[in-house]
Motif scaffolding. Structure first.
Motif, mmCIF file in Angstrom:
data_model
loop_
_atom_site.group_PDB
_atom_site.id
_atom_site.type_symbol
_atom_site.label_atom_id
_atom_site.label_comp_id
_atom_site.label_asym_id
_atom_site.label_seq_id
_atom_site.Cartn_x
_atom_site.Cartn_y
_atom_site.Cartn_z
ATOM 1 N N ASN A 63 47.218 -3.969 3.544
ATOM 2 C CA ASN A 63 47.169 -2.499 3.570
ATOM 3 C C ASN A 63 48.547 -1.852 3.590
ATOM 4 O O ASN A 63 48.690 -0.690 3.962
ATOM 5 C CB ASN A 63 46.344 -2.005 4.764
ATOM 6 N N HIS A 115 51.625 -0.534 1.312
ATOM 7 C CA HIS A 115 51.891 -0.117 -0.056
ATOM 8 C C HIS A 115 53.408 -0.118 -0.294
ATOM 9 O O HIS A 115 54.159 0.481 0.467
ATOM 10 C CB HIS A 115 51.354 1.289 -0.314
ATOM 11 N N MET A 160 50.323 -4.040 -3.040
ATOM 12 C CA MET A 160 49.677 -3.885 -1.750
ATOM 13 C C MET A 160 49.247 -5.242 -1.191
ATOM 14 O O MET A 160 48.655 -6.057 -1.889
ATOM 15 C CB MET A 160 48.450 -2.972 -1.859
#
Length: 611
Positions: free
Chosen positions: A532, A534, A529
């Motif tokens: 923000n 993933h 990550m």
């Protein structure tokens, strides 16, 4: 020879051995000191099966005897047997060389016999001060231990060599330097004492006088006493028992004590063991040579460290001074801008003052003139000029009303200095670690909910929310690897591990902003990550005891993660540049411990070298 002096000193009294005896463990004691540390054991604890010291106790015997050892692990010395009447709570004493020994439980009986021949209490036990092995003595007492004639000879030669600034042995006051040594008298003489005590005539004329150094050599080569058998004191050793590893006499063999043992000629074993000792010494000599070279290297390192420290300190001072100079130059430029603004404001205000003063003077003059006109009593004359004066008054009034009475400049300086980036850079100013680095977590930059312990190597949190803590050292180049072990893992949280900038958000999971690059992981899988985003879900999680590895390769500008020594997913991030601090985010359900100063994993080094 001075370096071997400690080998020649008794571990009990700290002095040179006097009449040394050999214990079965191969360590030595003075006879008197051996007597002093004898302790009487209770009848019930004295196995009759144990032979005397000279009987060749086996390693198996020692295992049983160690159960009754007086050695106490609690104080690294000797302790008394609990509840024994013979030595209830006698305190330990320290010998001059630091070995802790017991004083005798009771004063030895007065006797004219030597310590070895004097009777010893029944069931006496002796414990070696060096290896702490214990042994029950038999009826022979200390006579059961062989005398170490070789050690006596080494001590004699050592003491002779130490005494040898080769001083005269017959000078009454301050000994003078010896000039000769008489081989027959075995005495060193200075010239005056030789003329007075050893005239070159009469019976002494045939004595051989040699230089002192040669005399010392002849002393060393003089024959020494022959070692006798411990069991048969009138017999010399003639054979060697291989199983018992001890010299024996022919009477020992006739009595059958070594009937089933391999026995060899003493001379042959003497030569064999001398050869083995010489070979062993060759290896030890190589190690000693390496150690001497290593000491030279270390001493050179001390000098080099001192020189490098001076050079590095000068470089650091120069770099900081350069920063200070740059800041002073920028300060001067900013002050110049402030002065320029200052002069501009003053000019505008002063111009307005000048303009307003002139206009006010004109207005005041018009007002005074109009007042004088009003005083006139001639109606026709007044009306001739009144219309024009009324227009002038209105025009002048209108001119004052068009912002003339509003300041054209404020008193405030609209210059706001943004020093936060510079202050942050100053706080981040640190030494760049290029090689293996040791570091801890930084309590100063951690969130207030972070809890540190173990010299700031172990971290947990007081909150259920994720909180961030950074390492104390930043990296901008080189290859760096560190690990974190999971000490506690409850309720399946998802801690995050990675790197971050100094100004990363501290109250969210690592990787939520664009200042951190992280891997967060639960008990089943992991994700990478950053900002923000993933990516790269990978199976395999963590539990208590797991190890997370972080490898930051700033040479190749990438970041890689490991779980339990296995790479977790692909390379996590590429094109990472700048100053990075090791970072972790966790909540109260997790505790981890940091391990630093670790070498780069071998497989990665090999892969990097191939690439």
């Amino acid at each position: 020879m001075e370096e071997m002096e400690e080998e020649l000193k008794c571990p009990v009294c700290g002095s040179f051995y006097r009449e040394p005896i050999i214990l079965p463990c191969s360590h030595n004691l003075c006879q008197a000191c051996a007597r002093n540390i004898l302790v009487q054991t209770p009848e019930s604890e004295s196995p009759q099966s144990h032979r005397a010291a000279g009987s060749g106790v086996s390693d198996y015997d020692y295992l049983d005897l160690d159960k009754m050892s007086l050695y106490s692990e609690a104080d690294s010395g000797y302790g008394s047997y609990g509840g024994f009447a013979s030595a209830p709570t006698t305190p330990c004493q320290k010998s001059p060389n630091g070995v802790r020994v017991f004083p005798p439980a009771m004063p030895p009986p007065a006797t004219h016999l030597s310590p070895a021949l004097a009777p010893v209490p029944r069931n006496s036990c002796i414990t070696c001060p060096q290896c702490h092995r214990s042994l029950i003595l038999d009826d022979r007492g200390l006579r059961g231990f062989p005398k170490n004639r070789v050690l006596e000879g080494v001590i004699d030669r050592y003491q002779q060599s130490k005494a040898a600034a080769l001083k005269c042995q017959l000078c009454e006051k301050a000994p003078k330097e010896a000039t000769v040594m008489c081989e027959q008298c075995d005495v060193f003489y200075c010239d005056p004492c030789r003329l007075r005590c050893h005239p070159p005539r009469g019976p002494l004329a045939k004595h051989r006088l040699v230089p002192p150094a040669q005399g010392r050599v002849s002393r060393r080569l003089s024959p020494r006493k022959v070692s006798t058998c411990t069991d048969h004191e009138l017999e010399n050793h003639s054979m060697y028992c291989v199983q018992c590893k001890m010299p024996v006499c022919y009477q020992c063999l006739e009595e059958g004590k070594h009937s089933s043992h391999e026995v060899k000629a003493l001379g042959a074993m003497w030569k064999l063991h001398k050869s083995q000792l010489s070979q062993a010494l060759n290896g030890l000599s190589d190690r000693a040579k390496e150690a001497k070279e290593f000491l030279v290297q270390l001493r050179n390192m001390v000098q080099q460290i001192q020189e490098n420290s001076v050079e590095f300190e000068a470089c650091l001072v120069a770099q900081c001074d350069a920063l200070i100079d740059a800041l002073n130059r920028r300060k001067a430029q900013l002050l110049a801008r402030v002065n320029k603004e200052h002069e501009h404001k003053l000019k505008v205000v002063r111009d307005q003052i000048s303009h307003c003063t002139v206009k006010l003077r004109q207005t005041t003059g018009l007002m005074e003139y109009c007042l004088e006109v009003i005083k006139e009593n001639d109606p026709s004359g007044f009306l001739q000029i009144s219309d024009a004066l009324i227009r002038r008054v209105h025009l002048t009034e209108d001119q004052w009303g068009k912002g003339t009475l509003t300041p054209r400049m404020t008193t405030d300086f609209d210059l706001s200095l943004d020093n936060s980036p510079l202050l942050q850079s100053i706080h981040q100013l640190d030494f760049v670690q290029v090689k293996v680095a040791w570091f801890a977590f930084d309590p100063g930059s951690a969130h207030s909910d972070i809890i540190l312990s173990n010299d700031n190597l172990t971290v947990t949190c007081s909150s259920y929310d994720d909180r961030v803590v950074l390492g104390k050292t930043g990296f901008s180049k080189g290859i760096h690897y560190w690990e974190l072990t999971v000490d506690r893992y409850d309720n399946h949280p998802d801690p995050a591990f990675g790197v971050a900038r100094m100004d990363v958000m501290k109250d969210v999971m690592l990787g939520k902003d664009d200042k951190a690059w992280a891997m967060y992981v639960d008990n089943n899988r992991s994700w990478f990550m950053h900002n923000n985003s993933h990516t790269n879900r990978t199976e395999g999680g963590i539990t208590k005891g797991a190890t997370i590895g972080v490898l930051l390769d700033l040479n190749r500008k990438n970041l890689t993660f490991f779980i339990n020594d296995e790479q977790q997913g692909p390379i996590a991030f590429d094109n990472v540049e700048g100053l990075f601090f090791p970072a972790v985010s966790l909540n109260r359900n997790v505790q981890v411990t940091l391990h630093t100063g670790l070498p780069v994993p071998d497989f990665y080094s090999s892969r990097a070298s191939i690439a």
